[in-house]
Motif scaffolding. Structure first.
Motif, PDB file in Angstrom:
ATOM      1  N   ALA A 223      16.299   3.771 -21.063  1.00 45.03           N
ATOM      2  CA  ALA A 223      16.972   4.922 -20.453  1.00 45.03           C
ATOM      3  C   ALA A 223      18.275   4.492 -19.780  1.00 45.03           C
ATOM      4  CB  ALA A 223      16.051   5.593 -19.434  1.00 45.03           C
ATOM      5  N   PHE A 224      18.266   3.303 -19.178  1.00 46.78           N
ATOM      6  CA  PHE A 224      19.477   2.799 -18.528  1.00 46.78           C
ATOM      7  C   PHE A 224      20.570   2.501 -19.562  1.00 46.78           C
ATOM      8  CE2 PHE A 224      22.033  -0.743 -16.816  1.00 46.78           C
ATOM      9  CZ  PHE A 224      22.521  -0.130 -15.672  1.00 46.78           C
ATOM     10  N   ARG A 225      20.174   1.906 -20.701  1.00 42.30           N
ATOM     11  CA  ARG A 225      21.161   1.605 -21.746  1.00 42.30           C
ATOM     12  C   ARG A 225      21.782   2.899 -22.300  1.00 42.30           C
ATOM     13  NH1 ARG A 225      17.618  -2.887 -23.011  1.00 42.30           N
ATOM     14  NH2 ARG A 225      16.260  -1.528 -24.249  1.00 42.30           N
ATOM     15  N   LYS A 226      20.959   3.927 -22.505  1.00 42.38           N
ATOM     16  CA  LYS A 226      21.484   5.208 -22.998  1.00 42.38           C
ATOM     17  C   LYS A 226      22.404   5.840 -21.964  1.00 42.38           C
ATOM     18  CE  LYS A 226      17.558   6.336 -26.007  1.00 42.38           C
ATOM     19  NZ  LYS A 226      16.437   7.292 -26.239  1.00 42.38           N
ATOM     20  N   TRP A 227      22.024   5.707 -20.697  1.00 43.46           N
ATOM     21  CA  TRP A 227      22.833   6.261 -19.608  1.00 43.46           C
ATOM     22  C   TRP A 227      24.205   5.580 -19.552  1.00 43.46           C
ATOM     23  CZ3 TRP A 227      22.576   4.845 -13.837  1.00 43.46           C
ATOM     24  CH2 TRP A 227      23.267   5.780 -13.072  1.00 43.46           C
ATOM     25  N   MET A 228      24.210   4.240 -19.718  1.00 42.29           N
ATOM     26  CA  MET A 228      25.472   3.489 -19.670  1.00 42.29           C
ATOM     27  C   MET A 228      26.355   3.837 -20.855  1.00 42.29           C
ATOM     28  SD  MET A 228      25.540   1.782 -16.906  1.00 42.29           S
ATOM     29  CE  MET A 228      26.918   0.685 -17.245  1.00 42.29           C
ATOM     30  N   ARG A 229      25.755   4.088 -22.033  1.00 44.19           N
ATOM     31  CA  ARG A 229      26.553   4.438 -23.219  1.00 44.19           C
ATOM     32  C   ARG A 229      27.223   5.806 -23.060  1.00 44.19           C
ATOM     33  NH1 ARG A 229      22.330   1.751 -26.317  1.00 44.19           N
ATOM     34  NH2 ARG A 229      21.217   3.734 -26.550  1.00 44.19           N
ATOM     35  N   ARG A 230      26.610   6.683 -22.260  1.00 45.07           N
ATOM     36  CA  ARG A 230      27.188   8.008 -22.051  1.00 45.07           C
ATOM     37  C   ARG A 230      28.339   7.994 -21.061  1.00 45.07           C
ATOM     38  NH1 ARG A 230      21.679   9.926 -21.850  1.00 45.07           N
ATOM     39  NH2 ARG A 230      21.890  10.180 -19.591  1.00 45.07           N
ATOM     40  N   LEU A 231      28.427   6.933 -20.247  1.00 48.78           N
ATOM     41  CA  LEU A 231      29.477   6.850 -19.212  1.00 48.78           C
ATOM     42  C   LEU A 231      30.844   6.527 -19.833  1.00 48.78           C
ATOM     43  CD1 LEU A 231      27.567   4.992 -16.354  1.00 48.78           C
ATOM     44  CD2 LEU A 231      27.994   7.452 -16.586  1.00 48.78           C
TER      45      LEU A 231
ATOM     46  N   ILE B 200      16.083   7.207  -9.598  1.00 55.75           N
ATOM     47  CA  ILE B 200      15.864   8.652  -9.530  1.00 55.75           C
ATOM     48  C   ILE B 200      16.725   9.367 -10.568  1.00 55.75           C
ATOM     49  CG2 ILE B 200      16.110  10.707  -8.073  1.00 55.75           C
ATOM     50  CD1 ILE B 200      15.615   8.853  -5.646  1.00 55.75           C
ATOM     51  N   THR B 201      17.996   8.971 -10.662  1.00 56.41           N
ATOM     52  CA  THR B 201      18.915   9.598 -11.617  1.00 56.41           C
ATOM     53  C   THR B 201      18.458   9.383 -13.054  1.00 56.41           C
ATOM     54  OG1 THR B 201      20.750   9.209 -10.077  1.00 56.41           O
ATOM     55  CG2 THR B 201      21.317   9.725 -12.364  1.00 56.41           C
ATOM     56  N   LEU B 202      18.026   8.156 -13.376  1.00 54.02           N
ATOM     57  CA  LEU B 202      17.540   7.860 -14.719  1.00 54.02           C
ATOM     58  C   LEU B 202      16.342   8.730 -15.082  1.00 54.02           C
ATOM     59  CD1 LEU B 202      17.681   3.952 -14.939  1.00 54.02           C
ATOM     60  CD2 LEU B 202      18.987   5.577 -16.310  1.00 54.02           C
ATOM     61  N   ILE B 203      15.401   8.833 -14.163  1.00 56.91           N
ATOM     62  CA  ILE B 203      14.173   9.593 -14.445  1.00 56.91           C
ATOM     63  C   ILE B 203      14.475  11.078 -14.602  1.00 56.91           C
ATOM     64  CG2 ILE B 203      11.951  10.298 -13.448  1.00 56.91           C
ATOM     65  CD1 ILE B 203      11.792   7.462 -12.220  1.00 56.91           C
ATOM     66  N   VAL B 204      15.360  11.608 -13.763  1.00 57.36           N
ATOM     67  CA  VAL B 204      15.711  13.026 -13.851  1.00 57.36           C
ATOM     68  C   VAL B 204      16.463  13.324 -15.149  1.00 57.36           C
ATOM     69  CG1 VAL B 204      17.127  14.860 -12.805  1.00 57.36           C
ATOM     70  CG2 VAL B 204      15.713  13.387 -11.357  1.00 57.36           C
TER      71      VAL B 204
END
Length: 308
Positions: free
Chosen positions: A300-308, A46-50
């Protein structure tokens, strides 16, 4: 005249999956782990899609709603089961039992309808790619999701009201880890003919209607894929449906095995084992099934992890 809505039972005892003391701690740890994985995995979807603008498409709108339904679906049964494992009473109130039945049926039906609209989405994307953006608009997506929830609540209300009219005279022990329809009907001391009739008529229409819609959608999809000249093109096109088909096979296979059979042939032991598959295991696996086979979600998950 006998008031058939009266019951002498103020609460029920949920016997759980196993009554052996030495199995309680392993079961608690196993189901706690699966519940945490389920909530974390589906919440991540849900978080990834949003958070990813390129995932704001009909397919992922439906997927995020499916992930939310999976969290709610499992949350109606597993927390109470975990609490009862270390409880000597293992009790649930009569009203609480009916409430659990209602929400369990409701979220199961939401998943049922969402799988059908996701099949429709794949059909339009593959068979009518040029018209897809103009047909499946944001407004239509919202209307389809709302309709899924409205129909699910009506379906759950019907079966919960029918359950509420049954009388429970003395035996309040439910051979299950939650208040499911068949285990409750098994301990009722009044006729369950109407309940069984509605499961095998209205229930069949709801479940098999959605399954028939999914089957028809994939018949058209397969026909369109077979017309693609290259083998690589066929595989690339049909691979977008693989995750959905996997979830459909597990969900409907276990659901049909449990409910669409005579009440007399229902086995508490087998019923509990198979029910675990679609109430706990399938919702836990759904995020992995969709993410591992979906390049957009993985990116999207890889981009999300790079932002963390």
């Amino acid at each position: 005249m006998v008031n058939t809505s009266w019951t002498s039972v103020s609460h029920f005892v949920l016997l759980g999956i196993s009554t052996h003391p030495d199995e309680q701690i392993p079961l608690f740890l196993l189901f706690l782990l699966m519940y945490i994985v389920n909530v974390a995995g589906n919440f991540s979807i849900i978080t990834l899609i949003v958070s990813a603008p390129h995932l704001h498409t009909p397919m992922y709108v439906f997927l995020s709603n499916l992930a939310l339904a999976d969290i709610c679906f499992t949350s109606t049964t597993v927390p109470k089961m975990l609490q009862n494992i270390f409880s000597s009473a293992k009790a649930i109130s009569y009203v609480g039992c009916l409430a659990q039945t209602y929400f369990f049926i409701c979220f199961a039906a939401v998943e049922n309808f969402l799988l059908a609209v996701m099949a429709c989405d794949r059909y339009l994307a593959i068979c009518h790619p040029l018209r897809y953006p103009t047909i499946l608009t944001g407004m239509l997506c919202a209307q389809m999701v709302i309709l899924c929830h409205v129909l699910s609540h009506l379906h759950a209300l019907l079966h919960t009201l029918l359950m509420g009219r049954l009388t429970f005279c003395g035996d309040n022990r439910i051979s299950h880890f939650f208040c499911d329809l068949y285990p409750l009907m098994k301990i009722s001391c009044t006729s369950t003919h109407l309940n069984t009739l509605m499961i095998h008529t209205e229930g069949v229409i709801v479940i098999n209607g959605a399954l028939a819609f999914i089957t028809a959608s994939y018949a058209f999809i397969i026909s369109a894929v077979l017309r693609i000249p290259s083998a690589k093109g066929k595989w690339r096109t049909f691979s977008t449906c693989g995750s959905h088909l996997t979830v459909v096979a597990i969900f409907y296979g276990t659901l049909t095995w449990v409910y669409f059979r005579p009440l007399s042939s229902y086995s508490a032991t087998n019923g509990r084992i198979v029910t675990v598959m679609y109430t706990v295991v399938t919702p836990m696996l759904n995020p992995f099934i969709y993410s591992l086979r979906n390049g957009d979600v993985k990116e999207a998950f890889r981009k999300w992890m790079r932002r963390l």
